[in-house]
Design a protein around this motif. Sequence first.
Motif, PDB file in Angstrom:
ATOM      1  N   VAL A 194      -6.726  28.031   2.302  1.00  0.00           N
ATOM      2  CA  VAL A 194      -6.391  26.804   3.021  1.00  0.00           C
ATOM      3  C   VAL A 194      -7.013  26.796   4.418  1.00  0.00           C
ATOM      4  O   VAL A 194      -7.157  27.847   5.055  1.00  0.00           O
ATOM      5  CB  VAL A 194      -4.861  26.615   3.126  1.00  0.00           C
ATOM      6  N   THR A 222     -10.471  23.372  -1.338  1.00  0.00           N
ATOM      7  CA  THR A 222     -10.372  23.862   0.034  1.00  0.00           C
ATOM      8  C   THR A 222     -11.777  23.894   0.632  1.00  0.00           C
ATOM      9  O   THR A 222     -12.764  24.032  -0.086  1.00  0.00           O
ATOM     10  CB  THR A 222      -9.757  25.270   0.079  1.00  0.00           C
ATOM     11  N   SER A 277     -14.238  18.676  -0.455  1.00  0.00           N
ATOM     12  CA  SER A 277     -13.000  18.827   0.309  1.00  0.00           C
ATOM     13  C   SER A 277     -12.822  17.606   1.206  1.00  0.00           C
ATOM     14  O   SER A 277     -13.757  17.190   1.897  1.00  0.00           O
ATOM     15  CB  SER A 277     -13.059  20.102   1.148  1.00  0.00           C
ATOM     16  N   ARG A 300     -10.417  29.330   8.047  1.00  0.00           N
ATOM     17  CA  ARG A 300      -9.533  29.355   6.893  1.00  0.00           C
ATOM     18  C   ARG A 300      -8.502  30.479   7.026  1.00  0.00           C
ATOM     19  O   ARG A 300      -8.656  31.389   7.834  1.00  0.00           O
ATOM     20  CB  ARG A 300     -10.355  29.538   5.617  1.00  0.00           C
TER      21      ARG A 300
END
Length: 240
Positions: free
Chosen positions: A90, A135, A142, A173
Amino acid sequence: MAAPQAPGPDSSRTAPDSATLGRALLWPAAAAGLGMLLIYNSIGSQADDKPPAPPAAVAPAASAPAASSPAAVVPKQSSPSPSPALTRSVPTRLRIPAIAVDAPFTPLSIGAGGRLNAPPPNDKNLVGWFKDGATPGERGASIVAGHVDTTTGPAVFLQLRFLRPGSTVDITRADGVVATFKVDSVEKFSKAKFPDKRVYADTPDAQLRLITCGGDYDRKAKDYVDNVVVFAHFDSAKKA
């Protein structure tokens, strides 16, 4: 693929000349194989339009025959290898040096009415990411959205339209990797003729879409007439 729905009335706006809210994202159902579909719509009209839920996930491809079987012999492919991509992780922070963006992420999900919830309108420096999509850096497109302004003034994507091809977008991330994307194009589309397939269709490589409102403000409709969309591709990765 379904066409974008027209924005509903926004009875909550009483001062057209004041700073306007960004638009929430709609997620209409898409035809199989065309990927996911988004469109920014007014936060104030969240109760007006009720698009269906996003399409079901595509089933995985059938497995190849076992290596011990004669049928398992596959000729060597002459096509080039797919572009590199990262595993799923994420996003936590977005940085765009060219327009001085440095903002945290919030996950966006589908609400009870089938609408993709918008980033909170009371935070000018916050971007949203559709948490059930790819992601950043993962194979696929994304989707990242941010307000151009809010009731309190200019917001995180106010200058998104000024990005140019070659500009870099860095996304940190949760796995400690910074995924760097390079901008391919920055385009403005009428919301009435939004190119859903081009913007939201799935992609074989890792790509990024940055979306906000743009164009003129329609005082009668209480809404911006266009969307600004940044198309970018995954370029490199490094440890944060």
